[in-house]
Structure formats: structure tokens, C-alpha cells
Write a protein that holds these residues in place. Structure first.
Motif, mmCIF file in Angstrom:
data_model
loop_
_atom_site.group_PDB
_atom_site.id
_atom_site.type_symbol
_atom_site.label_atom_id
_atom_site.label_comp_id
_atom_site.label_asym_id
_atom_site.label_seq_id
_atom_site.Cartn_x
_atom_site.Cartn_y
_atom_site.Cartn_z
ATOM 1 N N LEU A 1 0.795 -1.231 0.000
ATOM 2 C CA LEU A 1 0.000 0.000 0.000
ATOM 3 C C LEU A 1 0.828 1.281 0.000
ATOM 4 N N ALA A 2 2.077 1.215 0.457
ATOM 5 C CA ALA A 2 2.906 2.423 0.501
ATOM 6 C C ALA A 2 3.640 2.695 -0.803
ATOM 7 N N LEU A 3 3.623 1.753 -1.748
ATOM 8 C CA LEU A 3 4.373 1.970 -2.988
ATOM 9 C C LEU A 3 3.634 1.590 -4.252
ATOM 10 N N ASP A 4 2.447 1.011 -4.150
ATOM 11 C CA ASP A 4 1.725 0.650 -5.373
ATOM 12 C C ASP A 4 0.990 1.856 -5.934
ATOM 13 N N SER A 5 0.152 1.656 -6.936
ATOM 14 C CA SER A 5 -0.489 2.778 -7.622
ATOM 15 C C SER A 5 -1.459 3.555 -6.737
ATOM 16 N N GLY A 6 -1.829 3.000 -5.588
ATOM 17 C CA GLY A 6 -2.709 3.706 -4.658
ATOM 18 C C GLY A 6 -1.986 4.367 -3.504
ATOM 19 N N TRP A 7 -0.682 4.540 -3.632
ATOM 20 C CA TRP A 7 0.111 5.067 -2.512
ATOM 21 C C TRP A 7 -0.327 6.454 -2.074
ATOM 22 N N THR A 8 -0.831 7.271 -3.006
ATOM 23 C CA THR A 8 -1.192 8.643 -2.638
ATOM 24 C C THR A 8 -2.332 8.677 -1.616
ATOM 25 N N GLU A 9 -3.228 7.706 -1.665
ATOM 26 C CA GLU A 9 -4.309 7.652 -0.683
ATOM 27 C C GLU A 9 -3.742 7.516 0.727
ATOM 28 N N ILE A 10 -2.718 6.690 0.870
ATOM 29 C CA ILE A 10 -2.097 6.481 2.171
ATOM 30 C C ILE A 10 -1.298 7.719 2.590
ATOM 31 N N ALA A 11 -0.539 8.259 1.657
ATOM 32 C CA ALA A 11 0.271 9.437 1.963
ATOM 33 C C ALA A 11 -0.591 10.641 2.330
#
Length: 270
Positions: free
Chosen positions: A244-254
Motif C-alpha cells: 500500500l505504501a508503494l503501489d499505484s494507490g500510494w497517494t491515498e495512504i500518503a
């Protein structure tokens, strides 16, 4: 006179290189932070070099990594925000409890001493290391299929393979043994002072489909802090895996981490 930028130190976990934080560093810099992405002790500067020299990190343990980041943090002008993924999340907790950060974000953190759940998925994810006691003194690389199970199970197979090719490196086996046997070790390096009342605020982030650090493990860690009056929050992302911290959805987590930091008043002035 220009305002001092808030430092943020990103700490990666096993099997990922420090440069995997590049996108996070760029985003945080754009929001007024001063990002730092140091690798573990002995870690070569590039993914390619780390793959060529797995011996560079063999035998490194939790105390070695903690001491390494402690020295880096003490060289900064002000206590930084700490952001860590997987074993990086364990180090965030240790460093924050020691008063070395203004706030911490622990993303799918490796289990600290006192965490009792041990789901089958976590055992399977750790087996490439824990299955051979000799790996305690070695560095170990994941295969593409092992990475797919442990990190990329919640994303398409081709994306998992792309992340594997871009960021994976051999990592020391010792920290995994230390964490796995923490509850049976008197002076375990995986122990954290969860009752510290004066530490900075701490956010746990968990992925509901994570195999390497299942959601129940993160929730158990969060519960260990119930005796501390210091802020300890938990945000859960039900459809996300360990990538989750590096895949294509990382911005949601960040963005979730940035929003929380702003709410806690520890980030740059908005």
C-alpha cells in the motif's frame, strides 16, 4: 528569513530499498517538509548495487538499525516526523518512544513485543526466512512469487511484478527472527515502551488484505498503547495489501498521513 522546513525521516522495511520512498519524499517536500530517506546500515545506494552485494547487510539486527537511525535523527536540527513501513514501522515506534521524533506514522508495522496474534498468512509470508535458522546470519532475497504473496496480493499481478523489479533487494534475516521470538525473549530488541506518556502522537495504518502484517496484528499493536495518555490513532484501509505504501494507490495512504499530521499540529504551517 525563510521558515525552517519540518524534517521527515522515511524508514523502509525488509526487501525494499530506501529509494522506494522517492514519491513520498517528493510529495512531502511539496507540502513544506524536508524529506530524508536514509537506508539501513550497510545498504548500498542503489537497488542494483544492493542486489550485487547482499552480504553488505547480512547479520544486521533491530538494535543495529535503531542505533543507525538514532544517529541520523540526532544530527538534525529539530526532531523529525517519522514515517515507516513494515519493519520501518517498528523502528518508528522505538524511536518515537525514545523521544527522537515529533510524531510517527507506522504503516503495516512489523510486530513488536507483546503482539500475540500470529495469522497463517503472516507465517507463510515469513517462511522464506524463518524456515531456515541459518538465515539469521544471512541476507535473503524474495522470489517474484513470494513478493506477490507477501506484498502484491491485493493488486494486479503485472503491477506486483513491476514493483518487484523496481524496488526489491536482499535483506537481513535477523530482524525477522528477533520479532518472531520477541515474546519469548527477556530483553528483546523488538520491545517498545508503549506506556510512555510524553512521546509524540502516533498513527497506525493497516491494510485489510495484508498478508505480511495482517490487520489483526496492527490492531493488536495499537491496543498495546491503551495505557498511554499520548495520542495513538489507527486508520484502516480494508482493500489494501502490504504494497500500500508503494503501489499505484500510494497517494491515498500518503494523503491520509499528511492530513493526520496537520490535524495533530506537527507538520508545516498551512
Amino acid at each position: 528569513m525563510a521558515a525552517t522546513r519540518t524534517p521527515v525521516v522515511f524508514i523502509h522495511g525488509l526487501w525494499l530499498h530506501a529509494t522506494s520512498w522517492q514519491a513520498w519524499a517528493e510529495l512531502f517536500a511539496a507540502r513544506g517538509y524536508e524529506p530524508h530517506t536514509p537506508g539501513w546500515p550497510g545498504e548500498p545506494d542503489t537497488v542494483a548495487a544492493a542486489r550485487r552485494h547482499p552480504e553488505a547487510v547480512a547479520g544486521i539486527g533491530i538494535d543495529d538499525v535503531t542505533a543507525h537511525y538514532t544517529a541520523i535523527i540526532r544530527a538534525l536540527d529539530t526532531p523529525p516526523v517519522l514515517v515507516g513501513h513494515s519493519f520501518g514501522g517498528l523502528f518508528v515506534q522505538k524511536l518515537l518512544a525514545a523521544g527522537l521524533g515529533s510524531a510517527g506514522v507506522a504503516i503495516d508495522p512489523a510486530q513488536i513485543k507483546g503482539v500475540k496474534p500470529l495469522p497463517f498468512a503472516q507465517l507463510r509470508s515469513g517462511f522464506p526466512v524463518l524456515g531456515n535458522p541459518a538465515n539469521r546470519k544471512r541476507s535473503v532475497a524474495l522470489t517474484k512469487s513470494q513478493f506477490r504473496y507477501g506484498f502484491g496480493n491485493a493488486i494486479p499481478a503485472d503491477e506486483s511484478d513491476t514493483l518487484f523489479d523496481a524496488w526489491t533487494i536482499p535483506s537481513p534475516g535477523r530482524p525477522l527472527f528477533e520479532a518472531a521470538f520477541a515474546n519469548f525473549t527477556g530483553n528483546s530488541p523488538a520491545a517498545v515502551d508503549t506506556a510512555n506518556p510524553t512521546r509524540g502522537p502516533l498513527l497506525f495504518i493497516s491494510g485489510g488484505k495484508d498478508h505480511t502484517v495482517p490487520d489483526v496484528v496492527t490492531r493488536a499493536a495499537h491496543k498495546l498503547y491503551s495505557n498511554s495518555p499520548a495520542c495513538t490513532d489507527l486508520r484502516r484501509f480494508p482493500d489494501r495489501g502490504h504494497s500500500l505504501a508503494l503501489d499505484s494507490g500510494w497517494t491515498e495512504i500518503a494523503e491520509s498521513a499528511l492530513e493526520w499530521l496537520t490535524a495533530e499540529g506537527v507538520g508545516p504551517a498551512q
